[in-house]
Design a protein around this motif. Structure first.
Motif, mmCIF file in Angstrom:
data_model
loop_
_atom_site.group_PDB
_atom_site.id
_atom_site.type_symbol
_atom_site.label_atom_id
_atom_site.label_comp_id
_atom_site.label_asym_id
_atom_site.label_seq_id
_atom_site.Cartn_x
_atom_site.Cartn_y
_atom_site.Cartn_z
ATOM 1 N N THR A 169 35.160 26.657 30.618
ATOM 2 C CA THR A 169 34.758 26.250 31.969
ATOM 3 C C THR A 169 35.230 24.867 32.396
ATOM 4 O O THR A 169 35.707 24.694 33.519
ATOM 5 N N LEU A 170 35.109 23.872 31.569
ATOM 6 C CA LEU A 170 35.432 22.512 32.007
ATOM 7 C C LEU A 170 36.924 22.267 32.203
ATOM 8 O O LEU A 170 37.313 21.409 32.993
ATOM 9 N N ILE A 171 37.752 23.012 31.527
ATOM 10 C CA ILE A 171 39.202 22.823 31.671
ATOM 11 C C ILE A 171 39.667 23.222 33.067
ATOM 12 O O ILE A 171 40.340 22.438 33.745
ATOM 13 N N PRO A 172 39.315 24.427 33.559
ATOM 14 C CA PRO A 172 39.745 24.749 34.922
ATOM 15 C C PRO A 172 39.058 23.876 35.982
ATOM 16 O O PRO A 172 39.658 23.568 37.008
ATOM 17 N N LEU A 173 37.836 23.440 35.721
ATOM 18 C CA LEU A 173 37.164 22.548 36.667
ATOM 19 C C LEU A 173 37.960 21.254 36.821
ATOM 20 O O LEU A 173 38.210 20.789 37.935
ATOM 21 N N HIS A 174 38.405 20.697 35.720
ATOM 22 C CA HIS A 174 39.228 19.488 35.759
ATOM 23 C C HIS A 174 40.560 19.766 36.460
ATOM 24 O O HIS A 174 41.007 18.984 37.303
ATOM 25 N N SER A 175 41.173 20.879 36.140
ATOM 26 C CA SER A 175 42.469 21.226 36.731
ATOM 27 C C SER A 175 42.358 21.437 38.240
ATOM 28 O O SER A 175 43.201 20.958 38.998
ATOM 29 N N VAL A 176 41.330 22.163 38.670
ATOM 30 C CA VAL A 176 41.140 22.398 40.104
ATOM 31 C C VAL A 176 40.909 21.075 40.821
ATOM 32 O O VAL A 176 41.480 20.827 41.883
ATOM 33 N N THR A 177 40.090 20.224 40.238
ATOM 34 C CA THR A 177 39.817 18.923 40.855
ATOM 35 C C THR A 177 41.104 18.121 41.008
ATOM 36 O O THR A 177 41.390 17.575 42.076
ATOM 37 N N ALA A 178 41.903 18.059 39.953
ATOM 38 C CA ALA A 178 43.169 17.314 40.010
ATOM 39 C C ALA A 178 44.118 17.932 41.035
ATOM 40 O O ALA A 178 44.757 17.204 41.812
ATOM 41 N N ASN A 179 44.216 19.258 41.060
ATOM 42 C CA ASN A 179 45.107 19.938 42.008
ATOM 43 C C ASN A 179 44.679 19.700 43.451
ATOM 44 O O ASN A 179 45.509 19.429 44.318
ATOM 45 N N VAL A 180 43.375 19.812 43.721
ATOM 46 C CA VAL A 180 42.875 19.621 45.083
ATOM 47 C C VAL A 180 43.077 18.173 45.529
ATOM 48 O O VAL A 180 43.476 17.922 46.670
ATOM 49 N N LEU A 181 42.836 17.223 44.642
ATOM 50 C CA LEU A 181 43.071 15.825 44.999
ATOM 51 C C LEU A 181 44.547 15.566 45.287
ATOM 52 O O LEU A 181 44.893 14.818 46.212
ATOM 53 N N ARG A 182 45.421 16.197 44.522
ATOM 54 C CA ARG A 182 46.866 16.050 44.760
ATOM 55 C C ARG A 182 47.226 16.605 46.141
ATOM 56 O O ARG A 182 47.985 15.994 46.898
ATOM 57 N N ILE A 183 46.668 17.762 46.486
ATOM 58 C CA ILE A 183 46.923 18.374 47.789
ATOM 59 C C ILE A 183 46.385 17.474 48.900
ATOM 60 O O ILE A 183 47.044 17.245 49.909
ATOM 61 N N LYS A 184 45.182 16.957 48.708
ATOM 62 C CA LYS A 184 44.567 16.095 49.724
ATOM 63 C C LYS A 184 45.416 14.850 49.961
ATOM 64 O O LYS A 184 45.611 14.428 51.106
ATOM 65 N N VAL A 185 45.930 14.240 48.914
ATOM 66 C CA VAL A 185 46.792 13.070 49.062
ATOM 67 C C VAL A 185 48.055 13.449 49.831
ATOM 68 O O VAL A 185 48.495 12.716 50.724
ATOM 69 N N ASP A 186 48.630 14.606 49.530
ATOM 70 C CA ASP A 186 49.819 15.061 50.240
ATOM 71 C C ASP A 186 49.525 15.259 51.729
ATOM 72 O O ASP A 186 50.354 14.949 52.572
ATOM 73 N N TRP A 187 48.354 15.799 52.047
ATOM 74 C CA TRP A 187 47.987 16.001 53.450
ATOM 75 C C TRP A 187 47.909 14.679 54.183
ATOM 76 O O TRP A 187 48.307 14.572 55.328
ATOM 77 N N SER A 188 47.364 13.671 53.537
ATOM 78 C CA SER A 188 47.195 12.380 54.222
ATOM 79 C C SER A 188 48.537 11.709 54.502
ATOM 80 O O SER A 188 48.619 10.842 55.357
ATOM 81 N N HIS A 189 49.583 12.095 53.801
ATOM 82 C CA HIS A 189 50.903 11.516 54.006
ATOM 83 C C HIS A 189 51.778 12.397 54.900
ATOM 84 O O HIS A 189 52.924 12.066 55.136
ATOM 85 N N THR A 190 51.221 13.498 55.377
ATOM 86 C CA THR A 190 51.977 14.405 56.238
ATOM 87 C C THR A 190 51.742 14.029 57.699
ATOM 88 O O THR A 190 50.614 14.014 58.147
#
Length: 56
Positions: free
Chosen positions: A32-53
């Motif tokens: 459980t904790l591995i995908p939770l960490h991965s999803v969090t990192a992926n979503v934060l990466r996407i959010k940062v990309d959105w702010s620069h678009t």
């Protein structure tokens, strides 16, 4: 209130990106904790990309 066509157009790629972020975390095949960490990192990466678009 219904969203405008432009709002829906912007949301569709966003939903696809977030869905892909969840699938990339492989929540069905790891503890459980591995995908939770991965999803969090992926979503934060996407959010940062959105702010620069421009225009979003």
């Amino acid at each position: 209130m219904r969203p405008s066509g432009r709002t829906l157009a912007l949301r569709t790629p966003s939903i696809e990106q977030l869905t892909q972020a969840i699938e990339d975390a492989r929540p069905d095949t790891t503890p459980t904790l591995i995908p939770l960490h991965s999803v969090t990192a992926n979503v934060l990466r996407i959010k940062v990309d959105w702010s620069h678009t421009p225009g979003r």
